[in-house]
Design a protein around this motif. Sequence first.
Motif, PDB file in Angstrom:
ATOM      1  N   ALA A  32      19.808 -68.883 -30.819  1.00  0.00           N
ATOM      2  CA  ALA A  32      20.849 -69.230 -31.784  1.00  0.00           C
ATOM      3  C   ALA A  32      22.022 -69.963 -31.137  1.00  0.00           C
ATOM      4  O   ALA A  32      22.761 -70.678 -31.816  1.00  0.00           O
ATOM      5  CB  ALA A  32      21.365 -67.962 -32.481  1.00  0.00           C
ATOM      6  N   ASN A  92      14.265 -63.631 -39.756  1.00  0.00           N
ATOM      7  CA  ASN A  92      14.284 -63.145 -38.378  1.00  0.00           C
ATOM      8  C   ASN A  92      13.873 -61.673 -38.287  1.00  0.00           C
ATOM      9  O   ASN A  92      13.222 -61.270 -37.316  1.00  0.00           O
ATOM     10  CB  ASN A  92      15.679 -63.342 -37.766  1.00  0.00           C
ATOM     11  N   GLU A 111      11.654 -71.519 -33.787  1.00  0.00           N
ATOM     12  CA  GLU A 111      13.059 -71.194 -34.023  1.00  0.00           C
ATOM     13  C   GLU A 111      13.992 -72.265 -33.461  1.00  0.00           C
ATOM     14  O   GLU A 111      15.101 -72.442 -33.976  1.00  0.00           O
ATOM     15  CB  GLU A 111      13.409 -69.846 -33.391  1.00  0.00           C
ATOM     16  N   GLU A 157      16.920 -73.363 -35.773  1.00  0.00           N
ATOM     17  CA  GLU A 157      18.285 -72.923 -35.481  1.00  0.00           C
ATOM     18  C   GLU A 157      19.238 -74.104 -35.334  1.00  0.00           C
ATOM     19  O   GLU A 157      20.403 -74.027 -35.737  1.00  0.00           O
ATOM     20  CB  GLU A 157      18.303 -72.069 -34.205  1.00  0.00           C
ATOM     21  N   GLN A 210      20.371 -64.356 -36.263  1.00  0.00           N
ATOM     22  CA  GLN A 210      19.214 -64.439 -35.371  1.00  0.00           C
ATOM     23  C   GLN A 210      18.939 -63.110 -34.676  1.00  0.00           C
ATOM     24  O   GLN A 210      17.788 -62.765 -34.394  1.00  0.00           O
ATOM     25  CB  GLN A 210      19.457 -65.539 -34.327  1.00  0.00           C
TER      26      GLN A 210
END
Length: 257
Positions: free
Chosen positions: A18, A116, A145, A149, A174
Amino acid sequence: MGPFSWTVATTVGISLIAWIGVFTLFLRDELVDRLLLVLVALAAGGLIGGAFLHLLPQAIADAGSQDTFSLFLWFIGGFCLFFALEQFIHWHHHHAVTHEHEPVSYLVLLSDTLHNFIDGLVVAAAFLSSVPLGLVTAAAIALHEIPQEIGDFGVLVYGGFDRRQALVLNYLTQSTVVLGGVVGAFLGGALTGVPTVLLPFAAGNFVYIASSDLIPEIKQETDLRRSVVYFAVFLTGIGLMLAVRFLRSVASRPDVF
């Protein structure tokens, strides 16, 4: 290391993705502003790809020979719930004295939190089966991800959060992957069937956000060159999800280990 330790270690690592948007703190505001719609396009492609290339196929595969009709009902339910949530948020903003953030920002935070958490459950289930399968699953989740992200960060900034706020909020959502992993590791077989119905539900969230909020934003562009760029980035988001799907299928073959 046992399954629980592997689950915690890998989900903590996934949660750190993240912070990938931290590089924007060193960029000029003008450059970040030009990048925002590119990131919105990437997020839209990533959400569509994630829904149709990862979440729905995984749910159908998990359901096996069972009736998959209910899975699509969950998909519609996820879509409709976020439709209703956005209408409520719009109503709240209309009646509020002031508001700073667009409704899509809150929808992204909610859907990312659910997604998540599900990822954490999936990682835990994989490690309970075997360490190699858990590592492959965690790696696949980490790969998909990264573009998601980056895109989510762009959507949060575009929706009114400053860059530092967006980074922190992105990390908080996250980090629910760790919570999902811990819950999955402790409950083990008791969770049978639960992640399966949550996958199409999350897919419905993804498709609603992409089609109702993100794609309309990039469609407003009147400059042909920029429109082509945004569409290419949108396709890139889908392509990245397709590539991760392919890599995951190759890595999960029995002859790999």
